[in-house]
Scaffold this motif. Structure first.
Motif, PDB file in Angstrom:
ATOM      1  N   ASP A 248       0.836  -1.187   0.123  1.00 40.20           N
ATOM      2  CA  ASP A 248      -0.037   0.140   0.428  1.00 40.20           C
ATOM      3  C   ASP A 248       0.840   1.348  -0.033  1.00 40.20           C
ATOM      4  OD1 ASP A 248      -2.059  -1.339  -0.095  1.00 40.20           O
ATOM      5  OD2 ASP A 248      -2.574  -1.410   2.647  1.00 40.20           O
ATOM      6  N   ASN A 249       1.987   1.123   0.380  1.00 39.72           N
ATOM      7  CA  ASN A 249       2.870   2.279   0.582  1.00 39.72           C
ATOM      8  C   ASN A 249       4.412   2.356  -0.166  1.00 39.72           C
ATOM      9  OD1 ASN A 249       1.750   3.991   2.633  1.00 39.72           O
ATOM     10  ND2 ASN A 249       2.494   2.496   4.061  1.00 39.72           N
ATOM     11  N   GLY A 250       3.995   1.408  -1.091  1.00 41.77           N
ATOM     12  CA  GLY A 250       4.721   0.847  -1.931  1.00 41.77           C
ATOM     13  C   GLY A 250       5.814   2.286  -3.268  1.00 41.77           C
ATOM     14  N   VAL A 251       6.929   2.430  -3.074  1.00 40.65           N
ATOM     15  CA  VAL A 251       7.401   3.091  -4.308  1.00 40.65           C
ATOM     16  C   VAL A 251       7.542   2.817  -6.011  1.00 40.65           C
ATOM     17  CG1 VAL A 251       8.831   4.817  -4.431  1.00 40.65           C
ATOM     18  CG2 VAL A 251       8.119   4.133  -1.828  1.00 40.65           C
ATOM     19  N   ILE A 252       7.331   4.521  -6.702  1.00 38.15           N
ATOM     20  CA  ILE A 252       7.692   3.486  -8.130  1.00 38.15           C
ATOM     21  C   ILE A 252       8.832   4.461  -8.463  1.00 38.15           C
ATOM     22  CG2 ILE A 252       5.712   4.692  -8.909  1.00 38.15           C
ATOM     23  CD1 ILE A 252       8.040   2.041 -10.858  1.00 38.15           C
ATOM     24  N   ALA A 253       9.679   4.096  -8.678  1.00 33.58           N
ATOM     25  CA  ALA A 253      11.168   4.544  -9.833  1.00 33.58           C
ATOM     26  C   ALA A 253      11.438   4.381 -10.944  1.00 33.58           C
ATOM     27  CB  ALA A 253      12.133   5.107  -8.602  1.00 33.58           C
ATOM     28  N   PHE A 254      10.910   5.953 -12.045  1.00 36.87           N
ATOM     29  CA  PHE A 254      11.714   5.761 -13.013  1.00 36.87           C
ATOM     30  C   PHE A 254      12.887   5.921 -13.221  1.00 36.87           C
ATOM     31  CE2 PHE A 254       7.323   3.871 -14.075  1.00 36.87           C
ATOM     32  CZ  PHE A 254       7.641   2.852 -14.049  1.00 36.87           C
ATOM     33  N   GLU A 255      13.780   6.227 -14.267  1.00 34.69           N
ATOM     34  CA  GLU A 255      14.580   6.670 -14.907  1.00 34.69           C
ATOM     35  C   GLU A 255      14.134   7.130 -16.437  1.00 34.69           C
ATOM     36  OE1 GLU A 255      18.609   6.337 -15.778  1.00 34.69           O
ATOM     37  OE2 GLU A 255      18.239   7.034 -17.926  1.00 34.69           O
ATOM     38  N   ILE A 256      13.973   8.164 -16.971  1.00 31.30           N
ATOM     39  CA  ILE A 256      12.707   8.655 -18.205  1.00 31.30           C
ATOM     40  C   ILE A 256      13.887   9.268 -19.095  1.00 31.30           C
ATOM     41  CG2 ILE A 256      11.094   8.209 -17.290  1.00 31.30           C
ATOM     42  CD1 ILE A 256      11.207  12.111 -16.903  1.00 31.30           C
ATOM     43  N   GLY A 257      13.374   9.093 -20.360  1.00 32.96           N
ATOM     44  CA  GLY A 257      13.921  10.110 -21.125  1.00 32.96           C
ATOM     45  C   GLY A 257      14.075  11.367 -21.282  1.00 32.96           C
TER      46      GLY A 257
END
Ligand SMILES: C[S@@+](CC[C@H](N)C(=O)[O-])C[C@H]1O[C@@H](n2cnc3c(N)ncnc32)[C@H](O)[C@@H]1O
Length: 297
Positions: A248-257
């Motif tokens: 429920d407290n999860g994190v998403i972290a992306f590198e992007i262009g």
């Protein structure tokens, strides 16, 4: 051709050759290649400028310099790249870790350090698209409670990443899995049990790849670059499965262009999973990382 070289004259000659091409750092490249050829560090080169170099070493050096002149990446020649203060082994067929990706790793570390995740006995992280292990292993190295499920479709990448995990003594806190996106997790009972999903997926639009510098377009693996027609294919696929795996407290972290910030942010907004979505810029002022989280204290 002169073959009677000292360290200093060889370095000068290597730099002159690279200077003829369109290279950003001819001196540094020639230094790195010379250090590698002689198996010495930079300090040695500067403290022994007048040492004579034997003919075999001279030949080897020019062979590498000529490869470099053709655009072959210096990191593939010396088989190393520093990332987050760690010296990663790299090899042809595996993406060379980039300094920009450190922004992603630093952001994840900052979020963990400033949230309840810091006190958790174990935090489960998934890294999609491991490559050399740059993100996986630096997170495992700096976050002592992290366990990383590290996925790549490329066996070659996983072999290099495994080698690096041994080099840094992190084998106990990483599980390397071969396969596409979240698929290798399907039998591991991890539903709603992942604290952080992190990924630097392929994100270059297909038509843009040929326009990149020759180092990248010709010599780095296409499977690490090609993000489909608009470059966003992997973000769409990964976001689809986040609700299945994140806590429920999860994190998403992306590198992007550099121009993908708003599009990727929108994907996260539409998922309805995150209270806070942030776009982080790199030192050139371009979008570089997007993070979604609910942990903000
Ligand atoms: C841009 S590279 C990132 C490598 C590394 N994480 C880094 O930051 O240096 C993307 C990686 O994704 C991998 N990849 C491509 N398609 C994939 C898929 N369907 N599932 C998992 N990994 C994939 C590539 O093999 C490549 O290693």
């Amino acid at each position: 051709m002169v073959r009677d070289y000292t360290i200093k004259s060889l370095l000068q000659e290597g730099m002159n050759i690279l200077n003829e091409g369109d290279f950003k750092t001819p001196l540094l490249d020639a230094q790195l290649i010379l250090c590698y050829t002689l198996s010495v560090d930079k300090l040695y080169i500067y403290t022994h400028p007048n040492d004579k170099v034997n003919v075999e070493t001279v030949d080897k050096f020019f062979e590498f310099i000529n490869r470099r002149r053709e655009g072959y990446p210096v990191q593939y020649i010396i088989q190393k790249q520093e990332f987050m203060g760690l010296e990663f082994n790299v090899a042809e067929g595996v993406l060379i870790p980039r300094p920009d990706t450190e922004i992603l790793v630093e952001k994840v570390i900052e979020i963990v350090d400033n949230s309840l995740l810091k006190g958790k006995k174990r935090i489960n992280i998934v890294d999609i698209g491991t490559g050399s292990g740059a993100i996986t292993l630096s997170l495992a190295y700096y976050l002592k409670n992290a366990f990383v499920y590290s996925i790549d479709i490329s066996k070659k990448a996983l072999d290099v990443a495994k080698e690096n995990s041994k080099k840094f003594g992190l084998e106990d806190r990483v599980l390397f899995l071969e396969g596409s996106l979240f698929k290798p997790l399907s039998t591991l009972n991890l539903d709603n049990n992942i604290d952080v999903v992190v990924s630097n997926p392929p994100y270059i639009p297909t038509d843009e790849i040929e326009k990149l510098q020759i180092e990248v377009s010709k010599y780095e693996p296409r499977t690490a670059l090609d993000g489909g027609e608009d470059g966003l294919d992997y973000y769409r696929e990964i976001v689809k499965d986040l609700s299945k795996y994140l806590t429920d407290n999860g994190v998403i972290a992306f590198e992007i262009g550099y121009n993908q910030g708003q599009d990727v942010k929108e994907l996260l907004v539409n998922s309805g999973l995150f209270k806070k979505i942030e776009i982080i810029k790199d030192l050139s002022g371009h979008d570089r990382v997007v993070v979604g989280e609910n942990l903000c204290l």
